[in-house]
Design a protein around this motif. Structure first.
Motif, short mmCIF file in Angstrom:
data_model
loop_
_atom_site.label_atom_id
_atom_site.label_comp_id
_atom_site.label_asym_id
_atom_site.label_seq_id
_atom_site.Cartn_x
_atom_site.Cartn_y
_atom_site.Cartn_z
N GLY A 69 0.84 -1.19 0.00
CA GLY A 69 0.00 0.00 0.00
C GLY A 69 0.87 1.24 0.00
N ASN A 70 0.72 2.08 1.04
CA ASN A 70 1.54 3.29 1.15
C ASN A 70 2.76 3.08 2.04
OD1 ASN A 70 -0.23 4.73 -0.47
ND2 ASN A 70 -1.50 5.32 1.27
N ASP A 71 2.84 1.92 2.69
CA ASP A 71 3.96 1.64 3.60
C ASP A 71 5.12 1.03 2.82
OD1 ASP A 71 2.35 2.43 5.74
OD2 ASP A 71 1.53 0.40 5.97
N GLN A 72 6.32 1.42 3.20
CA GLN A 72 7.52 0.89 2.55
C GLN A 72 8.49 0.39 3.62
OE1 GLN A 72 9.22 3.59 -0.23
NE2 GLN A 72 10.67 2.10 -1.04
N PHE A 73 9.04 -0.81 3.38
CA PHE A 73 9.94 -1.45 4.34
C PHE A 73 11.20 -1.92 3.64
CE2 PHE A 73 5.50 -2.55 5.38
CZ PHE A 73 5.36 -1.86 6.56
N ALA A 74 12.27 -2.01 4.41
CA ALA A 74 13.49 -2.64 3.90
C ALA A 74 13.32 -4.15 4.04
CB ALA A 74 14.71 -2.17 4.68
N ILE A 75 13.99 -4.90 3.18
CA ILE A 75 13.82 -6.35 3.21
C ILE A 75 14.32 -6.96 4.52
CG2 ILE A 75 16.01 -7.07 2.13
CD1 ILE A 75 14.17 -8.96 0.40
N GLU A 76 15.29 -6.31 5.17
CA GLU A 76 15.82 -6.84 6.43
C GLU A 76 14.80 -6.71 7.57
OE1 GLU A 76 17.46 -4.32 4.72
OE2 GLU A 76 18.86 -5.62 3.65
N ASN A 81 7.98 -6.13 10.66
CA ASN A 81 6.96 -5.14 10.31
C ASN A 81 5.68 -5.80 9.78
OD1 ASN A 81 8.38 -2.79 11.05
ND2 ASN A 81 9.54 -2.88 9.14
N PHE A 82 5.82 -6.85 8.97
CA PHE A 82 4.63 -7.49 8.42
C PHE A 82 3.88 -8.27 9.49
CE2 PHE A 82 2.23 -10.71 6.07
CZ PHE A 82 1.51 -9.88 5.22
N ILE A 83 4.60 -8.92 10.40
CA ILE A 83 3.93 -9.62 11.50
C ILE A 83 3.15 -8.62 12.35
CG2 ILE A 83 4.33 -11.01 13.58
CD1 ILE A 83 4.74 -12.59 11.00
N ARG A 84 3.69 -7.44 12.53
CA ARG A 84 3.00 -6.39 13.29
C ARG A 84 1.80 -5.85 12.50
NH1 ARG A 84 3.43 -1.24 12.63
NH2 ARG A 84 5.40 -1.37 11.50
N LEU A 85 1.91 -5.76 11.19
CA LEU A 85 0.88 -5.21 10.33
C LEU A 85 -0.22 -6.22 10.00
CD1 LEU A 85 0.28 -2.61 8.62
CD2 LEU A 85 1.49 -3.73 6.75
N ALA A 86 0.08 -7.50 10.03
CA ALA A 86 -0.84 -8.55 9.59
C ALA A 86 -2.18 -8.58 10.33
CB ALA A 86 -0.16 -9.91 9.69
N PRO A 87 -2.27 -8.34 11.64
CA PRO A 87 -3.58 -8.40 12.29
C PRO A 87 -4.58 -7.36 11.79
CG PRO A 87 -1.85 -8.61 13.92
CD PRO A 87 -1.19 -8.26 12.63
N SER A 88 -4.13 -6.34 11.10
CA SER A 88 -5.06 -5.33 10.59
C SER A 88 -5.78 -5.82 9.32
CB SER A 88 -4.33 -4.02 10.31
OG SER A 88 -3.36 -4.19 9.30
N TYR A 89 -5.38 -6.98 8.76
CA TYR A 89 -6.03 -7.56 7.59
C TYR A 89 -6.70 -8.86 7.99
CZ TYR A 89 -3.10 -4.39 4.85
OH TYR A 89 -2.48 -3.29 4.32
N PRO A 90 -7.85 -9.20 7.37
CA PRO A 90 -8.45 -10.53 7.62
C PRO A 90 -7.55 -11.64 7.08
CG PRO A 90 -9.94 -9.10 6.34
CD PRO A 90 -8.65 -8.37 6.51
N THR A 91 -7.52 -12.77 7.77
CA THR A 91 -6.61 -13.85 7.36
C THR A 91 -7.06 -14.53 6.06
OG1 THR A 91 -7.80 -15.37 8.81
CG2 THR A 91 -5.80 -14.36 9.69
N ASP A 92 -8.30 -14.32 5.63
CA ASP A 92 -8.73 -14.92 4.36
C ASP A 92 -8.50 -13.98 3.18
OD1 ASP A 92 -10.70 -13.11 5.07
OD2 ASP A 92 -12.34 -14.34 4.30
N SER A 93 -7.74 -12.90 3.41
CA SER A 93 -7.41 -11.96 2.33
C SER A 93 -6.51 -12.63 1.29
CB SER A 93 -6.68 -10.74 2.89
OG SER A 93 -7.48 -10.04 3.78
N THR A 94 -6.63 -12.15 0.07
CA THR A 94 -5.75 -12.62 -0.99
C THR A 94 -4.49 -11.77 -1.00
OG1 THR A 94 -7.66 -13.25 -2.32
CG2 THR A 94 -5.57 -13.01 -3.47
N VAL A 95 -3.34 -12.42 -0.97
CA VAL A 95 -2.06 -11.71 -0.96
C VAL A 95 -1.39 -11.95 -2.30
CG1 VAL A 95 0.17 -11.45 0.19
CG2 VAL A 95 -1.85 -12.03 1.53
#
Length: 129
Positions: A69-76, A81-95
């Motif tokens: 989306g609008n967030d940008q992260f370094a690969i390291e 960051n994604f584990i922290r961000l993941a609860p804001s999305y439903p787990t049945d979302s398409t990635v």
């Protein structure tokens, strides 16, 4: 006496006449035949609304920057960051994961592993057309 050399003659003209009459009757009657069968359709559920599943787009650039989306992260730091961000999305979302073609295979697979570890099951890799 009976003559064994005599060949029997078969007259099929009356058979052909009867068949032609039956065919003519069928051709005249068939356009008027209407076949109707009553069927009982199931009742639909008007209360239930179809909801579109939310999708998450993950793009990995050539310089190993990951954009969600609008967030940008370094690969390291992506895993934390994604584990922290993941609860804001439903787990049945398409990635959908898209990556630059010049990246290493292991970089893309690491991102895929992090997404799977976060609990998402509908994960696909996007390819260029």
């Amino acid at each position: 006496m009976f003559d064994w050399d005599e060949k029997p003659e078969l007259n099929i003209t009356p058979l052909v006449d009867v068949m032609l009459v039956l065919l003519a009757i069928l051709m005249v009657i068939s356009p008027n035949i209407v076949y109707e069968e009553l069927i009982r359709l199931p009742n639909g559920s008007a209360q239930k609304e179809i909801t579109k599943k939310e999708s998450i787009e993950i793009m990995i650039s050539n310089d190993k920057k990951i954009k969600i989306g609008n967030d940008q992260f370094a690969i390291e730091t992506f895993a934390d960051n994604f584990i922290r961000l993941a609860p804001s999305y439903p787990t049945d979302s398409t990635v959908r994961i898209g990556a630059d073609g010049r990246l290493n295979y292991s970089d893309v697979m690491n991102v895929l592993a992090v997404v799977k570890k976060a609990g998402f099951q509908n994960v696909s890799l996007v390819t260029a057309q």
